[in-house]
Motif scaffolding. Structure first.
Motif, PDB file in Angstrom:
ATOM      1  N   GLY A   1      -6.267  -7.395  12.784  1.00 46.78           N
ATOM      2  CA  GLY A   1      -6.630  -6.408  11.768  1.00 46.78           C
ATOM      3  C   GLY A   1      -8.135  -6.314  11.592  1.00 46.78           C
ATOM      4  N   TYR A   2      -8.808  -7.446  11.674  1.00 47.46           N
ATOM      5  CA  TYR A   2     -10.264  -7.455  11.523  1.00 47.46           C
ATOM      6  C   TYR A   2     -10.932  -6.723  12.686  1.00 47.46           C
ATOM      7  N   LEU A   3     -10.413  -6.907  13.893  1.00 43.95           N
ATOM      8  CA  LEU A   3     -10.943  -6.167  15.044  1.00 43.95           C
ATOM      9  C   LEU A   3     -10.773  -4.665  14.839  1.00 43.95           C
ATOM     10  N   LEU A   4      -9.625  -4.262  14.338  1.00 45.66           N
ATOM     11  CA  LEU A   4      -9.376  -2.846  14.050  1.00 45.66           C
ATOM     12  C   LEU A   4     -10.354  -2.339  12.999  1.00 45.66           C
ATOM     13  N   PHE A   5     -10.560  -3.127  11.945  1.00 42.50           N
ATOM     14  CA  PHE A   5     -11.517  -2.761  10.900  1.00 42.50           C
ATOM     15  C   PHE A   5     -12.921  -2.572  11.487  1.00 42.50           C
ATOM     16  N   LEU A   6     -13.368  -3.526  12.301  1.00 46.37           N
ATOM     17  CA  LEU A   6     -14.708  -3.429  12.893  1.00 46.37           C
ATOM     18  C   LEU A   6     -14.844  -2.198  13.779  1.00 46.37           C
ATOM     19  N   GLU A   7     -13.771  -1.848  14.444  1.00 48.58           N
ATOM     20  CA  GLU A   7     -13.802  -0.650  15.279  1.00 48.58           C
ATOM     21  C   GLU A   7     -13.843   0.613  14.412  1.00 48.58           C
ATOM     22  N   GLN A   8     -13.093   0.620  13.344  1.00 48.99           N
ATOM     23  CA  GLN A   8     -13.050   1.797  12.460  1.00 48.99           C
ATOM     24  C   GLN A   8     -14.382   2.046  11.769  1.00 48.99           C
ATOM     25  N   VAL A   9     -15.123   0.977  11.436  1.00 51.17           N
ATOM     26  CA  VAL A   9     -16.407   1.165  10.756  1.00 51.17           C
ATOM     27  C   VAL A   9     -17.567   1.296  11.741  1.00 51.17           C
ATOM     28  N   GLY A  10     -17.280   1.239  13.042  1.00 52.57           N
ATOM     29  CA  GLY A  10     -18.304   1.486  14.047  1.00 52.57           C
ATOM     30  C   GLY A  10     -19.093   0.273  14.514  1.00 52.57           C
ATOM     31  N   VAL A  11     -18.707  -0.923  14.092  1.00 47.29           N
ATOM     32  CA  VAL A  11     -19.399  -2.124  14.577  1.00 47.29           C
ATOM     33  C   VAL A  11     -19.021  -2.374  16.029  1.00 47.29           C
TER      34      VAL A  11
ATOM     35  N   ASP B   1     -17.159  -0.702  19.493  1.00 47.68           N
ATOM     36  CA  ASP B   1     -16.580   0.461  20.152  1.00 47.68           C
ATOM     37  C   ASP B   1     -15.441  -0.063  21.033  1.00 47.68           C
ATOM     38  N   VAL B   2     -14.753   0.802  21.707  1.00 46.68           N
ATOM     39  CA  VAL B   2     -13.599   0.405  22.509  1.00 46.68           C
ATOM     40  C   VAL B   2     -13.991  -0.646  23.548  1.00 46.68           C
ATOM     41  N   GLU B   3     -15.086  -0.402  24.255  1.00 50.49           N
ATOM     42  CA  GLU B   3     -15.502  -1.315  25.312  1.00 50.49           C
ATOM     43  C   GLU B   3     -15.916  -2.678  24.757  1.00 50.49           C
ATOM     44  N   THR B   4     -16.670  -2.679  23.666  1.00 55.64           N
ATOM     45  CA  THR B   4     -17.127  -3.938  23.081  1.00 55.64           C
ATOM     46  C   THR B   4     -15.951  -4.718  22.505  1.00 55.64           C
ATOM     47  N   ARG B   5     -14.992  -4.018  21.936  1.00 53.44           N
ATOM     48  CA  ARG B   5     -13.775  -4.681  21.448  1.00 53.44           C
ATOM     49  C   ARG B   5     -13.094  -5.430  22.583  1.00 53.44           C
ATOM     50  N   GLU B   6     -13.027  -4.802  23.742  1.00 52.53           N
ATOM     51  CA  GLU B   6     -12.373  -5.440  24.888  1.00 52.53           C
ATOM     52  C   GLU B   6     -13.163  -6.664  25.370  1.00 52.53           C
ATOM     53  N   VAL B   7     -14.488  -6.586  25.293  1.00 60.19           N
ATOM     54  CA  VAL B   7     -15.314  -7.750  25.648  1.00 60.19           C
ATOM     55  C   VAL B   7     -15.029  -8.886  24.674  1.00 60.19           C
ATOM     56  N   VAL B   8     -14.934  -8.572  23.382  1.00 60.49           N
ATOM     57  CA  VAL B   8     -14.642  -9.596  22.373  1.00 60.49           C
ATOM     58  C   VAL B   8     -13.296 -10.255  22.686  1.00 60.49           C
ATOM     59  N   ILE B   9     -12.284  -9.452  22.946  1.00 57.50           N
ATOM     60  CA  ILE B   9     -10.956 -10.007  23.240  1.00 57.50           C
ATOM     61  C   ILE B   9     -11.008 -10.862  24.507  1.00 57.50           C
ATOM     62  N   GLU B  10     -11.707 -10.393  25.520  1.00 62.26           N
ATOM     63  CA  GLU B  10     -11.825 -11.166  26.766  1.00 62.26           C
ATOM     64  C   GLU B  10     -12.526 -12.491  26.519  1.00 62.26           C
ATOM     65  N   ARG B  11     -13.585 -12.484  25.703  1.00 64.85           N
ATOM     66  CA  ARG B  11     -14.322 -13.719  25.404  1.00 64.85           C
ATOM     67  C   ARG B  11     -13.485 -14.672  24.549  1.00 64.85           C
ATOM     68  N   VAL B  12     -12.677 -14.139  23.645  1.00 58.45           N
ATOM     69  CA  VAL B  12     -11.791 -14.990  22.850  1.00 58.45           C
ATOM     70  C   VAL B  12     -10.784 -15.679  23.766  1.00 58.45           C
ATOM     71  N   LEU B  13     -10.216 -14.919  24.687  1.00 55.05           N
ATOM     72  CA  LEU B  13      -9.239 -15.500  25.599  1.00 55.05           C
ATOM     73  C   LEU B  13      -9.879 -16.536  26.524  1.00 55.05           C
TER      74      LEU B  13
END
Length: 155
Positions: free
Chosen positions: A85-95, A97-109
């Motif tokens: 939910g927090y990732l979705l929130f950060l994407e909705q407020v513009g912190v 973007d789609v590509e950076t979200r995927e980098v975050v998820i990849e780095r978490v994994l």
């Protein structure tokens, strides 16, 4: 004794993020310092590899489309509902973007941990944004958010 990769990453981030390039230690000196602080050699190497593998997006126009992110079972195991939910929130407020979200998820994994909590996720987001060109405003916003949360815990 400190035991996980994120602890090593947080130590490095907090101690070297604003250090001038000429004052940063070389890899051997850094490894020695981390060992002296109490980190295990294996965790040090994993953390340094994690940083070396940080994905940096090329300077290209980002095409934002309305997308719905479906998390895999593995991602759901590592990121609970609050983190997703927090990732979705950060994407909705513009912190993010789609590509950076995927980098975050990849780095978490890429972290060697079964589950990541919200505070750890915030630090990963902060580290990813720091390494992304053109994301300075998002980094500053996220930095304020992380440090405000830390101050709230302290007070």
């Amino acid at each position: 004794m400190k035991e996980n990769i994120i602890d090593v990453l947080l130590y490095l981030f907090e101690n070297y993020i604003d250090t001038e390039e000429s004052h940063k230690p070389d890899k051997d000196a850094l490894e020695l310092e981390l060992e002296q602080v109490g980190f295990q050699e294996l965790e040090i190497h994993k953390a340094l590899d994690w940083l070396e593998n940080m994905t940096v997006l090329a300077d290209q126009p980002v095409t934002q489309h309305a997308t719905m992110r479906v998390f895999s079972d593995n991602e759901k195991e590592r990121l609970d509902v609050e983190c997703r939910g927090y990732l979705l929130f950060l994407e909705q407020v513009g912190v993010l973007d789609v590509e950076t979200r995927e980098v975050v998820i990849e780095r978490v994994l890429a972290l060697d941990t079964d589950e990541i909590d919200l505070d750890q996720l915030k630090w990963v987001v902060l580290m990813v944004l720091f390494y992304q060109p053109g994301r300075e405003v998002a980094f500053a916003w996220m930095e304020d958010l992380v440090f405000e949360d830390m101050e709230a815990v302290i007070h």
